[in-house]
Design an enzyme around this catalytic site. Structure first.
Site, PDB file in Angstrom:
ATOM      1  N   SER A  58       0.801  -0.820  -0.412  1.00 59.58           N
ATOM      2  CA  SER A  58      -0.119  -0.001  -0.087  1.00 59.58           C
ATOM      3  C   SER A  58       0.780   1.111  -0.046  1.00 59.58           C
ATOM      4  O   SER A  58       2.212   1.016   0.257  1.00 59.58           O
ATOM      5  CB  SER A  58      -0.684   0.234   1.615  1.00 59.58           C
ATOM      6  OG  SER A  58      -1.306   1.455   1.744  1.00 59.58           O
ATOM      7  N   ILE A  60       3.038   4.359   0.172  1.00 60.93           N
ATOM      8  CA  ILE A  60       4.432   4.715  -0.606  1.00 60.93           C
ATOM      9  C   ILE A  60       5.299   3.802  -0.618  1.00 60.93           C
ATOM     10  O   ILE A  60       5.766   3.477  -1.701  1.00 60.93           O
ATOM     11  CB  ILE A  60       5.218   5.448   0.605  1.00 60.93           C
ATOM     12  CG1 ILE A  60       4.461   6.624   1.117  1.00 60.93           C
ATOM     13  CG2 ILE A  60       6.615   5.793  -0.048  1.00 60.93           C
ATOM     14  CD1 ILE A  60       5.244   7.901   2.235  1.00 60.93           C
ATOM     15  N   SER A 188      10.445  10.210   9.233  1.00 61.56           N
ATOM     16  CA  SER A 188       9.127  11.029   9.096  1.00 61.56           C
ATOM     17  C   SER A 188       9.369  11.991   9.707  1.00 61.56           C
ATOM     18  O   SER A 188      10.733  11.919  10.337  1.00 61.56           O
ATOM     19  CB  SER A 188       7.657  10.520   9.935  1.00 61.56           C
ATOM     20  OG  SER A 188       6.709  11.348   9.924  1.00 61.56           O
ATOM     21  N   TYR A 201       3.436   7.860  18.040  1.00 61.74           N
ATOM     22  CA  TYR A 201       3.463   7.720  16.420  1.00 61.74           C
ATOM     23  C   TYR A 201       5.013   8.590  16.492  1.00 61.74           C
ATOM     24  O   TYR A 201       6.623   7.897  16.350  1.00 61.74           O
ATOM     25  CB  TYR A 201       2.905   8.223  15.274  1.00 61.74           C
ATOM     26  CG  TYR A 201       3.366   7.996  14.063  1.00 61.74           C
ATOM     27  CD1 TYR A 201       3.279   6.930  13.137  1.00 61.74           C
ATOM     28  CD2 TYR A 201       3.690   9.456  13.640  1.00 61.74           C
ATOM     29  CE1 TYR A 201       3.965   6.857  12.370  1.00 61.74           C
ATOM     30  CE2 TYR A 201       3.982   9.059  11.534  1.00 61.74           C
ATOM     31  CZ  TYR A 201       4.062   8.458  11.274  1.00 61.74           C
ATOM     32  OH  TYR A 201       4.557   7.866  10.203  1.00 61.74           O
ATOM     33  N   LYS A 205       8.862   7.360  15.814  1.00 60.52           N
ATOM     34  CA  LYS A 205       9.397   7.866  15.552  1.00 60.52           C
ATOM     35  C   LYS A 205      11.272   8.379  15.737  1.00 60.52           C
ATOM     36  O   LYS A 205      12.382   8.533  14.915  1.00 60.52           O
ATOM     37  CB  LYS A 205       8.704   8.283  13.920  1.00 60.52           C
ATOM     38  CG  LYS A 205       7.829   7.650  13.563  1.00 60.52           C
ATOM     39  CD  LYS A 205       8.572   6.862  12.127  1.00 60.52           C
ATOM     40  CE  LYS A 205       7.546   6.644  10.842  1.00 60.52           C
ATOM     41  NZ  LYS A 205       7.810   5.045  10.349  1.00 60.52           N
ATOM     42  N   SER A 237      -1.687   8.524   1.134  1.00 63.33           N
ATOM     43  CA  SER A 237      -1.859   6.706   1.250  1.00 63.33           C
ATOM     44  C   SER A 237      -3.137   7.110   2.297  1.00 63.33           C
ATOM     45  O   SER A 237      -3.729   7.282   2.366  1.00 63.33           O
ATOM     46  CB  SER A 237      -0.353   6.297   2.066  1.00 63.33           C
ATOM     47  OG  SER A 237      -0.572   6.867   3.541  1.00 63.33           O
TER      48      SER A 237
END
Ligand SMILES: NC(=O)c1ccc[n+]([C@@H]2O[C@H](COP(=O)([O-])OP(=O)(O)OC[C@H]3O[C@@H](n4cnc5c(N)ncnc54)[C@H](OP(=O)(O)O)[C@@H]3O)[C@@H](O)[C@H]2O)c1
Ligand SMILES: *[C@@H]1O[C@H](CO)[C@@H](O)[C@H](O)[C@H]1NC(C)=O
Ligand SMILES: *[C@@H]1O[C@H](CO)[C@@H](O)[C@H](O)[C@H]1NC(C)=O
Ligand SMILES: *[C@@H]1O[C@H](CO)[C@@H](O)[C@H](O)[C@H]1NC(C)=O
Length: 334
Positions: A58, A60, A188, A201, A205, A237
């Site tokens: 899916s 990227i 990210s 998140y 990262k 995405s």
């Protein structure tokens, strides 16, 4: 003499003007855009390489696979959903000169650490080597810290961070044996910028960045092995749809506004330029996020002020049930 000074001043002014125009038009950091124009092209680097892409089903990762297939790379596709990986494999073969044997589907859940060794062995047995590992699988979050179960923070670490270390540790010995390899991680912008509604998140990262920035130095004695951290901003995405909400068994679900995001194809192209040129860290994003990256890196006091303002608006949007960013940067007028 005066004329000379005037000339020098004009040159400086012209230089700054050019940089400002470059910056206004930029959709990535200026080092990466320089490499895109004057560096090694992906076309010259990936033919025949064995590239392992995680999260290939899916977004990227999928876009990356199609571009790599067209460049003549041989592919290993990993994620949980085998049917989706078979669909991507089929299209890879359709659009390129690749044959069935050139694309290997290895489905597994990346949080299942015990599956990593068998998967790595399978790839090495099939292709004899792994030239590039593109660490792309990941899951995001849309929820306020206080409303979010601790399990969600744990899961985010499992998916985005611990799996990374594990797979890297399995793949590295093969690269060291060949004295050659590229480890490309899709981090990210939240790998170094704080973002409300994504505290877990962002933490995962940030962890990824700390790990790879340290590993890169440890690998200094193997100049053929390179580590690239890639930091995309918003990209089209399914990431928001798949994001965690307050509870670990819950997905955000609603399809969010994508109009203000960069197309996955453009992001994938810039990922390939980063890898072809072995850049250590790149930022792939349109403005205003790109501007915020530069502030965050070079003028944190301003960055905290700006992100504080934008962040409050995001939280308000979220609380009133809207897509967190839509009313800010949406290109549709709603
Ligand atoms: N889109 C953005 O705005 C953005 C911005 C910055 C960074 N990124 C990063 O880019 C990467 C790719 O995201 P995307 O935007 O392309 O999102 P996406 O469309 O949701 O794709 C995520 C991919 O990860 C796989 N995946 C998720 N959990 C997995 C697990 N436990 N085991 C194995 N595979 C798993 C999914 O496949 P299955 O469901 O088949 O397992 C899917 O192929 C992520 O690391 C993300 O953090 C994205
Ligand atoms: C984890 O991977 C192992 C080894 O491939 C497999 O036997 C097991 O069923 C997997 N566990 C889960 C929960 O998927
Ligand atoms: C890197 O790969 C590992 C295992 O393959 C996975 O668990 C992790 O989510 C990936 N990390 C990133 C940042 O994409
Ligand atoms: C990338 O990092 C390595 C290791 O820290 C360093 O030796 C190298 O000069 C860096 N490359 C660039 C282009 O900055």
């Amino acid at each position: 003499m005066d004329l000379l000074i005037l000339l020098m001043l004009c040159c400086c002014l012209a230089y700054f003007l050019i940089q400002i125009i470059r910056f206004i038009k930029a959709d990535a950091d200026l080092t990466l855009l320089w490499a895109e124009r004057f560096g090694h092209s992906p076309e010259s680097k990936f033919r025949g390489s064995v590239v392992w892409v995680t999260g290939a089903s899916s977004g990227i990762g999928e876009a990356l696979c199609y571009q790599l297939a067209k460049l003549g790379a041989r592919l290993v596709l990993t994620s949980r959903r085998e049917a989706e990986l078979q669909r991507v494999k089929k299209k890879c073969i359709e659009i390129s000169g690749l044959e069935n044997n050139d694309v290997l589907v290895v489905p597994f859940d990346l949080t299942n650490i015990s599956a990593h060794k068998a998967a790595t062995d399978k790839v090495v047995e099939h292709f004899g080597r792994i030239d590039v590992l593109v660490n792309n699988s990941g899951r995001s979050q849309r929820s306020l810290c206080l409303d979010t179960d601790l399990d969600v923070f744990r899961e985010l670490m499992e998916i985005n961070y611990f799996g990374t270390i594990s797979l890297t540790k399995h793949v590295l010995p093969h690269m060291i044996q060949k004295k050659k390899g590229k480890i490309v991680t899709i981090s990210s912008v939240t790998g170094f910028v704080g973002v409300p509604l994504s505290s877990g998140y962002a933490a995962s990262k940030h962890a990824v960045q700390g790990f790879f920035n340290s590993l890169r130095i440890e690998l200094g004695c193997y100049p053929g092995i390179t580590v690239s951290n890639i930091c995309p901003g918003p990209v089209q995405s399914n990431i928001v749809e798949n994001a965690f909400a307050e509870h670990a068994n819950q997905k955000v679900g609603a399809t969010a506004d994508q109009s203000y995001k960069m197309p996955a194809e453009r992001c994938a192209r810039l990922i390939l330029v980063t890898a072809a040129n072995d850049l250590n860290e790149t930022w792939i994003s349109d403005h205003p996020y790109l501007l915020i990256c530069y502030f965050w890196q070079y003028a944190p006091t301003w960055a905290w002020w700006i992100t504080g303002k934008i962040g409050q608006k995001r939280i308000q949007n979220f609380k009133s049930g809207m897509d967190a960013d839509s009313s800010y940067f949406s290109k549709k007028t709603s």
